[in-house]
Design a protein around this motif. Structure first.
Motif, mmCIF file in Angstrom:
data_model
loop_
_atom_site.group_PDB
_atom_site.id
_atom_site.type_symbol
_atom_site.label_atom_id
_atom_site.label_comp_id
_atom_site.label_asym_id
_atom_site.label_seq_id
_atom_site.Cartn_x
_atom_site.Cartn_y
_atom_site.Cartn_z
ATOM 1 N N ARG A 60 -6.357 -11.176 -0.366
ATOM 2 C CA ARG A 60 -5.549 -10.318 -1.212
ATOM 3 C C ARG A 60 -4.274 -11.040 -1.649
ATOM 4 N NH1 ARG A 60 -3.814 -6.159 2.543
ATOM 5 N NH2 ARG A 60 -2.571 -5.362 0.786
ATOM 6 N N LEU A 62 -0.558 -9.851 -3.349
ATOM 7 C CA LEU A 62 0.342 -8.791 -3.792
ATOM 8 C C LEU A 62 1.327 -9.385 -4.788
ATOM 9 C CD1 LEU A 62 1.421 -5.871 -3.516
ATOM 10 C CD2 LEU A 62 2.924 -6.722 -1.707
ATOM 11 N N GLU A 79 -10.208 -6.787 -7.406
ATOM 12 C CA GLU A 79 -9.833 -5.915 -6.289
ATOM 13 C C GLU A 79 -8.927 -6.617 -5.284
ATOM 14 O OE1 GLU A 79 -13.837 -6.699 -3.548
ATOM 15 O OE2 GLU A 79 -13.448 -4.724 -4.434
ATOM 16 N N GLU A 82 -3.188 -6.900 -6.106
ATOM 17 C CA GLU A 82 -2.461 -5.637 -6.097
ATOM 18 C C GLU A 82 -1.095 -5.855 -6.745
ATOM 19 O OE1 GLU A 82 -2.327 -3.767 -2.285
ATOM 20 O OE2 GLU A 82 -4.217 -4.690 -1.659
ATOM 21 N N TYR A 83 -0.509 -4.761 -7.210
ATOM 22 C CA TYR A 83 0.764 -4.854 -7.923
ATOM 23 C C TYR A 83 1.746 -3.841 -7.340
ATOM 24 C CZ TYR A 83 -2.483 -7.014 -11.233
ATOM 25 O OH TYR A 83 -3.463 -7.795 -11.799
ATOM 26 N N HIS A 136 5.576 -0.001 1.520
ATOM 27 C CA HIS A 136 4.321 -0.564 1.010
ATOM 28 C C HIS A 136 3.652 -1.458 2.051
ATOM 29 C CE1 HIS A 136 1.577 -1.840 -2.221
ATOM 30 N NE2 HIS A 136 1.600 -3.012 -1.602
#
Length: 337
Positions: A60, A62, A79, A82-83, A136
């Protein structure tokens, strides 16, 4: 090493895992119009897109954005990307992001103070970022009133911390702390046993006061890759030779292995020599991402990484644009456990 293994290894104590351990994600801050990239913003964004895409193939990523919808337009649906929205001063995620440790068998984040490398640049927003994004992360975070950048420290997961004295002991960081006090604080907060201070090491154009991640890096529990200059006429030769000699002494003392990385030919932009370094690589799950600069030493450097990282892919990303702002690939990323 899996999360459960490194957590078990740390047991009930505090531990600062090396970058080569298993990660959950890598954080990147995307260039925006209020950052220092404005003069060649699209070139910089392309460089960051290449880095994010390289990371997202393995884990992942970010992406911290000032405008999520705009930044999303630079990427295909993925997928693993992420933001999250937050406006920063700049994009050097390594130095303003929280640092991951393990304490009492659980992941924890340490949010040290970031002042733009000794108050050279405004970093007020960057310094607020980790606290603003704490919800987050979903990981307990401790704020520490001590100036420290992520690019200044390297861990071998076995209690050794590698750093440079010119940065961590610089009076433009924590002027009221002695070397002994700084050493004790780092040992306590990061859970390490020994601080290995390098007293030499220099790159023209560097704003960080010689961050360790531009010079020498742990690639496993007992191996350090370091930058070596063979050209005696180069301005870096004396400092890097002395650094090499000091590393050799530390290697004997702590039973470590050393692997030399080549030094690039001089690279200039607007008549300024830039701090190009292959030591600014990023280790992620299943791969090591290596900065290249379009010079003849690129392939030699990649060969060094391929020879060592037999169980990881070696992925090259051209970082010629990044070094115009005096940093490279590792500087714009931060891994989280």
């Amino acid at each position: 090493m899996r999360h459960t293994e490194i957590i078990s290894q740390c047991g009930q104590k505090r531990c600062f895992p090396g970058e080569f351990e298993k990660q959950s994600f890598v954080q990147v801050i995307f260039p925006h119009e209020k950052s220092d990239w404005i003069d060649y913003l699209e070139e910089a964004r392309k460089n960051f897109v290449n880095i994010v895409n390289a990371i997202a193939k393995y884990e992942r990523c970010l992406v911290v954005c000032d405008d999520i919808e705009l930044v999303k337009s630079y990427f295909s649906e993925n997928e693993n990307i992420e933001y999250v929205q937050f406006e920063t001063n700049d994009t050097w995620a390594r130095d303003c992001s929280a640092i991951s440790i393990i304490e009492n068998g659980e992941k924890k984040l340490l949010d040290f103070t970031f002042t733009g490398w000794g108050s050279k640049f405004d970093a007020s927003k960057d310094n607020e970022m980790s606290r603003a994004l704490a919800a987050h992360y979903k990981t307990p975070m401790k704020t520490i009133d001590f100036i420290l950048e992520g690019g200044a420290i390297e861990s071998n997961s076995k209690g050794l911390l590698l750093t440079t004295s010119i940065c961590v002991l610089n009076k433009n960081r924590n002027a009221s702390y002695s070397k002994e006090e700084t050493t004790q604080l780092l040992k306590e907060e990061l859970g390490v046993n020994e601080i290995l201070y390098l007293d030499y090491g220099y790159l023209a154009g560097d704003d960080t006061d010689s961050h360790i991640d531009t010079l020498a890096r742990f690639v496993d529990e007992k191996t350090i890759m370091y930058l070596k200059c063979d050209d005696q006429d180069d301005e870096h030769y004396e400092q890097l030779f002395k650094m090499q000699e000091q590393l050799k002494e530390l290697a004997k003392q702590y039973d470590l292995d050393l692997i030399a990385l080549p030094f690039t030919d001089a690279i200039y932009y607007d008549d300024e020599r830039l701090p190009a370094t292959y030591a600014n690589f990023l280790i992620i799950n299943g791969a090591v991402i290596v900065p290249t600069y379009g010079v003849r030493q690129d392939e030699e450097a990649l060969s060094v990484f391929r020879d060592f990282f037999k169980d990881r892919d070696v992925v090259a990303v051209d970082c010629s644009v990044l070094i115009r702002q005096h940093g490279s690939l590792h500087c714009v990323t931060m891994q989280f456990l």
